[in-house]
Design a protein around this motif. Structure first.
Motif, PDB file in Angstrom:
ATOM      1  N   ALA A  37       0.863  -1.011   0.151  1.00 39.87           N
ATOM      2  CA  ALA A  37      -0.355   0.090   0.194  1.00 39.87           C
ATOM      3  C   ALA A  37       1.202   1.679   0.424  1.00 39.87           C
ATOM      4  O   ALA A  37       1.826   1.270   0.861  1.00 39.87           O
ATOM      5  CB  ALA A  37      -1.114  -0.201   1.202  1.00 39.87           C
ATOM      6  N   THR A  39       0.239   4.938   0.886  1.00 45.63           N
ATOM      7  CA  THR A  39      -0.962   5.974   1.500  1.00 45.63           C
ATOM      8  C   THR A  39       0.405   7.445   1.150  1.00 45.63           C
ATOM      9  O   THR A  39       1.547   7.558   0.879  1.00 45.63           O
ATOM     10  CB  THR A  39      -0.825   5.314   3.038  1.00 45.63           C
ATOM     11  OG1 THR A  39       0.296   5.224   3.590  1.00 45.63           O
ATOM     12  CG2 THR A  39      -1.463   4.296   2.515  1.00 45.63           C
ATOM     13  N   GLN A  92      -9.258   4.444  -9.534  1.00 50.61           N
ATOM     14  CA  GLN A  92     -10.354   4.655  -9.667  1.00 50.61           C
ATOM     15  C   GLN A  92     -11.841   4.445  -9.889  1.00 50.61           C
ATOM     16  O   GLN A  92     -12.376   4.588  -9.799  1.00 50.61           O
ATOM     17  CB  GLN A  92     -10.692   6.232  -8.572  1.00 50.61           C
ATOM     18  CG  GLN A  92     -11.090   6.458  -8.156  1.00 50.61           C
ATOM     19  CD  GLN A  92     -10.720   8.242  -6.883  1.00 50.61           C
ATOM     20  OE1 GLN A  92     -10.388   8.449  -7.664  1.00 50.61           O
ATOM     21  NE2 GLN A  92     -11.935   7.896  -5.713  1.00 50.61           N
ATOM     22  N   GLU A 170      -6.479   3.990  -5.376  1.00 50.99           N
ATOM     23  CA  GLU A 170      -7.893   3.983  -5.493  1.00 50.99           C
ATOM     24  C   GLU A 170      -8.510   3.712  -5.651  1.00 50.99           C
ATOM     25  O   GLU A 170      -9.049   3.479  -6.252  1.00 50.99           O
ATOM     26  CB  GLU A 170      -8.176   5.432  -5.445  1.00 50.99           C
ATOM     27  CG  GLU A 170      -7.006   6.187  -4.548  1.00 50.99           C
ATOM     28  CD  GLU A 170      -7.226   6.962  -3.262  1.00 50.99           C
ATOM     29  OE1 GLU A 170      -7.908   5.972  -2.335  1.00 50.99           O
ATOM     30  OE2 GLU A 170      -6.448   7.613  -2.604  1.00 50.99           O
ATOM     31  N   GLY A 173     -11.849   3.627  -4.912  1.00 53.56           N
ATOM     32  CA  GLY A 173     -12.451   5.138  -4.074  1.00 53.56           C
ATOM     33  C   GLY A 173     -13.503   5.160  -5.068  1.00 53.56           C
ATOM     34  O   GLY A 173     -14.326   6.256  -4.155  1.00 53.56           O
ATOM     35  N   SER A 180     -16.368  -2.198  -2.190  1.00 56.96           N
ATOM     36  CA  SER A 180     -15.381  -1.795  -2.113  1.00 56.96           C
ATOM     37  C   SER A 180     -14.837  -2.676  -1.623  1.00 56.96           C
ATOM     38  O   SER A 180     -13.236  -3.497  -1.725  1.00 56.96           O
ATOM     39  CB  SER A 180     -15.393  -1.003  -1.031  1.00 56.96           C
ATOM     40  OG  SER A 180     -13.616  -0.625  -0.740  1.00 56.96           O
ATOM     41  N   THR A 202      -4.026   4.529  -1.840  1.00 54.11           N
ATOM     42  CA  THR A 202      -4.519   4.772  -0.902  1.00 54.11           C
ATOM     43  C   THR A 202      -4.656   5.725   0.056  1.00 54.11           C
ATOM     44  O   THR A 202      -3.829   5.704  -0.228  1.00 54.11           O
ATOM     45  CB  THR A 202      -5.106   3.190  -0.697  1.00 54.11           C
ATOM     46  OG1 THR A 202      -6.691   3.639  -0.180  1.00 54.11           O
ATOM     47  CG2 THR A 202      -4.293   2.005   0.286  1.00 54.11           C
ATOM     48  N   ILE A 207      -7.864  -0.216   4.064  1.00 59.77           N
ATOM     49  CA  ILE A 207      -7.121  -0.863   2.908  1.00 59.77           C
ATOM     50  C   ILE A 207      -5.804  -0.987   3.456  1.00 59.77           C
ATOM     51  O   ILE A 207      -5.251  -1.949   3.086  1.00 59.77           O
ATOM     52  CB  ILE A 207      -7.187  -0.046   1.689  1.00 59.77           C
ATOM     53  CG1 ILE A 207      -9.262   0.278   1.708  1.00 59.77           C
ATOM     54  CG2 ILE A 207      -6.781  -0.860   0.518  1.00 59.77           C
ATOM     55  CD1 ILE A 207      -9.637  -1.235   0.327  1.00 59.77           C
TER      56      ILE A 207
END
Lengths: 223, 403
Positions: A37, A39, A92, A170, A173, A180, A202, A207
């Protein structure tokens, strides 16, 4: 295990007169089976990093190796071919082509690679759609299925070329909570079953927490 | 099916209304071109046909006698001379059967006929009219000028002392088939029997020209066995001038083509063709702008889709082709429809307005090859029009448009 993607001291600067440096010396490796991930807050440089990892943008400085190959000297055509065969994308927004059926959308990367439809391509795309639970929706157009189904079709499309890495910006998103969760579970299943590496950008903490590794970008730097 | 063709057709079919719109614009443009072409070329063909209905495509005339000075300069002698052209004495084409064979075998020539021309007074009772007398071989002559088809009374045959007179001359003199007239030359008067009355659609010829057999004309002019003119017909009428110049070189005989004789008509025809071409050119420019503007909008609308295709491995050249193919398909299908519409419109005009004799007031002329050219032009225009949006599409950077 040698990394599929290897970023060494990557910087990215936009503008010619007024220069804005977005990434500052990012170094990061992505290996087979990773579930990573990325972030960070809006404007921190997550998407720029993803674009560079996805060969959609070139770094201003630093080295990007894909399967050990330095991409710096490659021309646009070679980069496009490498991207098509090595990397998959989930955005996304699903970005399915509205003129094509769900099946044709999944066939699209294969056709772009081969130049035309080849025997077995249609069956392979149908198999991928079955795997993401859309086996009954092959002939539907994107606007004839739900948001969650579109995103699953987009995941099937990302898998079309059996990429080593899928870069997801995303991916959940734009979906409701149920969809999701379904989509994230699907990504995780693919990762476990195929060993496909995932880099998921994300800003959703829940997540990110479910990923194997989390890297955070703050003002263009990994922390 | 190639990927670029597949996507191009998907786009055209998905945006049916937009596709129909640009295709209609192309069809209307090509219909205007086809209609204009058919009308202009039909009128021109009719005009040329009428002009050539009473004259040979190329005439080889016996060379005129060149005036000679009475004293020649030479040595230390300088001569101040003024050379005056005298009255032409009739000159003949020597060894004409061999020359006719040579001309007939020359490329571009489809028919040849001998002719002896001269002048005479045609007399009927107390009335005389100056006329041109042509001695002809009826069979070969009608392959040059359709005289056999132009006989409105009597028969197309010249036996012994028979003569053909024009409709207007016959009306003027009050004579008809079976009547006798006399031709008066310097050698005296000879009586002829009218065996046919012709109408070549040209009042001047109908009033001033008579035809007798070649043998009779030779006797009348005191030139047994001679001719002073070779008439020819060519396969491609607008090649006549070029062929005439070549024949002149080959034979050494002075030649004149119908194009030289009707230079004013040709200038008018060329001006007409130029105007028609200009109109067609600007119509095509308008069509090109229409196609380009719709495709430019399409590229803007599909930026994200193009970005996605690029992200998933579609090369810039493939993206370029997707839009070029759309332009080509619009041009090809639009122009095909346009050809039908334009022809239909032209046919409607042709059938709706007629001359008193029943012939169409707007003669229309088409050839299959012209349709192929129109469709080819429109397809190329479609591709050219699509090249700007195609380049625009190929330049799209996926990183900028896909989020």
């Amino acid at each position: 295990m040698s990394p599929i993607l290897s970023l060494a001291d990557i910087t990215k600067t936009y503008g010619t007169r007024i220069k804005t440096q977005v990434l500052h010396g990012i170094s990061l490796d992505v290996a087979r089976g990773d579930f990573l991930a990325v972030t960070g807050q809006s404007g921190s440089g997550k998407t720029t990093l993803l674009n560079i990892m996805g060969l959609l943008d070139r770094p201003t400085d630093g080295k990007l190796l894909v399967n050990g190959i330095d991409t710096a000297a490659m021309d646009d055509e070679s980069i496009t071919a490498l991207r098509g065969r090595t990397l998959g994308f989930v955005f996304q927004f699903h970005h399915l082509l509205p003129a094509l059926t769900i099946l044709e959308n999944v066939m699209m990367p294969m056709m772009a690679d081969k130049g035309s439809e080849t025997p077995g391509m249609r069956d392979a795309a149908a198999e991928l759609l079955k795997r993401v639970g859309l086996g009954e929706r092959l002939k539907y157009k994107p606007d004839e299925v739900s948001g969650g189904q579109r995103q699953r079709a987009a995941i099937a499309r990302a898998l079309a070329m059996r990429p080593a890495v899928i870069l997801a910006d995303e991916p959940t998103g734009n979906l409701d909570t149920n969809s999701s969760a379904e989509v994230f579970t699907l990504l995780r299943e693919i990762n476990k079953a195929d060993g496909t590496a995932f880099v998921i950008v994300t800003h959703a903490a829940d997540i990110a927490r479910q990923c194997d590794r989390i890297v955070e970008i703050v003002d263009g730097r990994l922390v | 099916m190639p990927f670029s063709v597949f996507i191009a057709f998907k786009y055209l079919l998905d945006e049916k209304r937009q596709t129909l719109f640009i295709m209609s614009a192309c069809a209307i443009g090509v219909a205007v071109m086809v209609f204009l072409y058919g009308l202009i070329s039909g009128l021109q063909r009719s005009l040329v046909d009428r002009t050539l209905g009473s004259q040979a495509h190329i005439i080889l005339n016996a060379n005129k006698e060149k005036p000679r000075p009475l004293a020649e300069a030479g040595g230390d002698t300088a001569v101040m001379a003024r050379v005056e052209r005298g009255f032409d004495r009739p000159q003949m084409i020597t060894d004409w059967p061999r020359r006719i064979e040579a001309v007939a075998s020359s490329s571009g020539i489809v028919a040849v006929a001998p002719r002896l021309t001269g002048a005479a007074l045609l007399r009927r009772g107390d009335v005389t009219r100056p006329v041109g007398v042509s001695g002809i071989e009826p069979e070969s002559f009608t392959t040059i000028i359709p005289l056999a088809k132009s006989i409105v009374a009597g028969r197309y045959d010249l036996v012994g002392d028979e003569i053909f007179v024009g409709k207007d001359l016959a009306d003027d003199l009050g004579v008809t088939v079976g009547d006798r007239v006399a031709l008066q030359t310097r050698g005296g008067a000879v009586n002829f029997l009218i065996s046919g009355v012709f109408d070549l659609g040209n009042r001047s010829v109908n009033e001033n020209q008579v035809f007798v057999s070649l043998r009779q004309a030779q006797a009348l002019q005191g030139a047994p066995g001679d001719i002073n003119q070779i008439d020819t017909r060519v396969g491609e009428i607008f090649e006549a001038e070029r062929i005439a110049r070549r024949l002149e070189k080959e034979t050494g005989i002075e030649t004149i083509s119908w194009m030289e004789q009707n230079s004013q008509l040709l200038i008018a025809l060329r001006s007409q063709s130029s105007s028609s071409f200009l109109i067609q050119f600007f119509v095509m420019v308008a069509v090109a702008l229409g196609i380009a503007s719709v495709l430019v909008v399409s590229v803007v609308q599909k930026r994200a889709e193009i970005g996605i295709m690029r992200a998933f491995g579609a090369k810039r050249s493939v993206v370029t082709r997707i839009f070029l193919i759309q332009g080509a398909v619009v041009g090809l299908l639009g122009s095909t429809v346009g050809c039908f519409v334009g022809t239909g419109l032209a046919m409607f005009f042709r059938n709706s307005a007629k001359n008193p004799d029943g012939t169409p007031r707007f003669p229309i002329s088409y050839e299959l090859s012209e349709y192929v050219v129109f469709i080819l032009i429109a397809t190329v225009v479609g591709i050219i029009a699509a090249s700007l949006p195609a380049r625009q599409a190929a330049r799209i950077d996926p990183a900028q448009v896909v989020h």
